[in-house]
Motif scaffolding. Structure first.
Motif, mmCIF file in Angstrom:
data_model
loop_
_atom_site.group_PDB
_atom_site.id
_atom_site.type_symbol
_atom_site.label_atom_id
_atom_site.label_comp_id
_atom_site.label_asym_id
_atom_site.label_seq_id
_atom_site.Cartn_x
_atom_site.Cartn_y
_atom_site.Cartn_z
ATOM 1 N N ASN A 34 19.034 -8.288 37.870
ATOM 2 C CA ASN A 34 19.034 -9.751 37.875
ATOM 3 C C ASN A 34 20.432 -10.293 37.611
ATOM 4 O O ASN A 34 20.853 -11.279 38.224
ATOM 5 C CB ASN A 34 18.048 -10.302 36.845
ATOM 6 C CG ASN A 34 16.614 -10.076 37.239
ATOM 7 O OD1 ASN A 34 16.307 -9.866 38.414
ATOM 8 N ND2 ASN A 34 15.719 -10.112 36.272
ATOM 9 N N LEU A 35 21.152 -9.659 36.697
ATOM 10 C CA LEU A 35 22.525 -10.077 36.414
ATOM 11 C C LEU A 35 23.415 -9.850 37.627
ATOM 12 O O LEU A 35 24.232 -10.710 37.975
ATOM 13 C CB LEU A 35 23.080 -9.328 35.203
ATOM 14 C CG LEU A 35 24.519 -9.631 34.811
ATOM 15 C CD1 LEU A 35 24.722 -11.113 34.559
ATOM 16 C CD2 LEU A 35 24.918 -8.824 33.596
ATOM 17 N N GLU A 36 23.270 -8.723 38.290
ATOM 18 C CA GLU A 36 24.059 -8.449 39.494
ATOM 19 C C GLU A 36 23.796 -9.500 40.570
ATOM 20 O O GLU A 36 24.719 -9.944 41.251
ATOM 21 C CB GLU A 36 23.726 -7.057 40.050
ATOM 22 C CG GLU A 36 24.288 -5.915 39.234
ATOM 23 C CD GLU A 36 25.785 -5.758 39.369
ATOM 24 O OE1 GLU A 36 26.401 -6.370 40.254
ATOM 25 O OE2 GLU A 36 26.355 -4.994 38.572
ATOM 26 N N LYS A 37 22.544 -9.916 40.717
ATOM 27 C CA LYS A 37 22.202 -10.943 41.704
ATOM 28 C C LYS A 37 22.855 -12.275 41.342
ATOM 29 O O LYS A 37 23.358 -12.991 42.211
ATOM 30 C CB LYS A 37 20.690 -11.126 41.794
ATOM 31 C CG LYS A 37 19.990 -10.003 42.501
ATOM 32 C CD LYS A 37 18.488 -10.237 42.527
ATOM 33 C CE LYS A 37 17.754 -9.037 43.090
ATOM 34 N NZ LYS A 37 16.283 -9.223 43.031
ATOM 35 N N SER A 41 25.643 -14.247 43.564
ATOM 36 C CA SER A 41 25.409 -15.609 44.054
ATOM 37 C C SER A 41 26.351 -16.626 43.410
ATOM 38 O O SER A 41 26.233 -17.821 43.664
ATOM 39 C CB SER A 41 23.958 -16.019 43.808
ATOM 40 O OG SER A 41 23.714 -16.140 42.420
ATOM 41 N N LYS A 42 27.272 -16.161 42.560
ATOM 42 C CA LYS A 42 28.269 -17.007 41.900
ATOM 43 C C LYS A 42 27.630 -18.096 41.029
ATOM 44 O O LYS A 42 28.177 -19.184 40.881
ATOM 45 C CB LYS A 42 29.190 -17.687 42.933
ATOM 46 C CG LYS A 42 29.866 -16.729 43.880
ATOM 47 C CD LYS A 42 30.996 -16.014 43.219
ATOM 48 C CE LYS A 42 31.755 -15.213 44.276
ATOM 49 N NZ LYS A 42 32.610 -14.230 43.701
ATOM 50 N N ASP A 43 26.483 -17.803 40.461
ATOM 51 C CA ASP A 43 25.786 -18.747 39.586
ATOM 52 C C ASP A 43 26.219 -18.488 38.148
ATOM 53 O O ASP A 43 25.705 -17.591 37.476
ATOM 54 C CB ASP A 43 24.270 -18.591 39.741
ATOM 55 C CG ASP A 43 23.490 -19.664 39.016
ATOM 56 O OD1 ASP A 43 24.126 -20.518 38.364
ATOM 57 O OD2 ASP A 43 22.251 -19.655 39.103
ATOM 58 N N ALA A 49 23.375 -16.456 31.046
ATOM 59 C CA ALA A 49 22.063 -16.274 30.427
ATOM 60 C C ALA A 49 21.571 -14.842 30.631
ATOM 61 O O ALA A 49 21.060 -14.203 29.694
ATOM 62 C CB ALA A 49 21.060 -17.266 31.002
ATOM 63 N N ASP A 50 21.753 -14.331 31.837
ATOM 64 C CA ASP A 50 21.327 -12.970 32.134
ATOM 65 C C ASP A 50 22.174 -11.952 31.380
ATOM 66 O O ASP A 50 21.682 -10.876 31.021
ATOM 67 C CB ASP A 50 21.395 -12.690 33.634
ATOM 68 C CG ASP A 50 20.267 -13.360 34.406
ATOM 69 O OD1 ASP A 50 19.286 -13.784 33.766
ATOM 70 O OD2 ASP A 50 20.372 -13.461 35.650
ATOM 71 N N LEU A 51 23.426 -12.276 31.131
ATOM 72 C CA LEU A 51 24.294 -11.374 30.382
ATOM 73 C C LEU A 51 23.751 -11.170 28.968
ATOM 74 O O LEU A 51 23.738 -10.051 28.457
ATOM 75 C CB LEU A 51 25.728 -11.912 30.334
ATOM 76 C CG LEU A 51 26.760 -11.032 29.642
ATOM 77 C CD1 LEU A 51 26.920 -9.710 30.386
ATOM 78 C CD2 LEU A 51 28.095 -11.744 29.550
ATOM 79 N N GLN A 52 23.285 -12.249 28.351
ATOM 80 C CA GLN A 52 22.708 -12.132 27.013
ATOM 81 C C GLN A 52 21.442 -11.274 27.027
ATOM 82 O O GLN A 52 21.207 -10.480 26.118
ATOM 83 C CB GLN A 52 22.404 -13.519 26.440
ATOM 84 C CG GLN A 52 23.639 -14.311 26.082
ATOM 85 C CD GLN A 52 24.515 -13.573 25.095
ATOM 86 O OE1 GLN A 52 24.039 -13.025 24.106
ATOM 87 N NE2 GLN A 52 25.820 -13.536 25.364
ATOM 88 N N LYS A 82 32.896 -8.713 34.822
ATOM 89 C CA LYS A 82 32.459 -9.343 36.067
ATOM 90 C C LYS A 82 32.115 -10.815 35.875
ATOM 91 O O LYS A 82 32.453 -11.652 36.718
ATOM 92 C CB LYS A 82 31.229 -8.599 36.615
ATOM 93 C CG LYS A 82 31.543 -7.267 37.227
ATOM 94 C CD LYS A 82 30.287 -6.611 37.771
ATOM 95 C CE LYS A 82 30.573 -5.265 38.360
ATOM 96 N NZ LYS A 82 29.340 -4.618 38.893
ATOM 97 N N VAL A 83 31.447 -11.140 34.778
ATOM 98 C CA VAL A 83 31.072 -12.533 34.510
ATOM 99 C C VAL A 83 32.321 -13.364 34.257
ATOM 100 O O VAL A 83 32.433 -14.493 34.738
ATOM 101 C CB VAL A 83 30.085 -12.630 33.333
ATOM 102 C CG1 VAL A 83 29.883 -14.064 32.903
ATOM 103 C CG2 VAL A 83 28.748 -12.013 33.719
#
Length: 87
Positions: A34-37, A41-43, A49-52, A82-83
């Protein structure tokens, strides 16, 4: 098949642990995908949020002994980089 009673019990315990570990691994892999997606998608908001979520799942898996501490450190570093590069 084990013949000794203690060995039979050990097989049952190993099966339970294996199921629990697979649950942690599957949850971790899903969070990482999910984080990779989100990164692809540059969101920015969703990625943070997904990183946490990934951090929490990695720490939990390491605490339970499912993955090694080096695995956790490596993935945290890569995902954070990456983030941060998205900005």
């Amino acid at each position: 098949m084990p013949n000794i009673k203690n060995a039979k019990k050990a097989v049952i315990v190993q099966e339970k642990k294996n199921k629990a570990n697979n649950i942690y691994k599957a949850s971790l892999k899903t969070a990482m995908k999910n984080l990779e997606k989100a990164i692809a998608s540059k969101d920015d908001e969703k990625a943070k949020a997904d990183l946490q979520v990934v951090y929490n799942r990695l720490d939990k898996a390491a605490t339970k002994g499912v993955v090694t501490s080096n695995f956790v450190a490596r993935h945290k570093s890569r995902f954070t980089k990456k983030v941060n590069e998205m900005k």
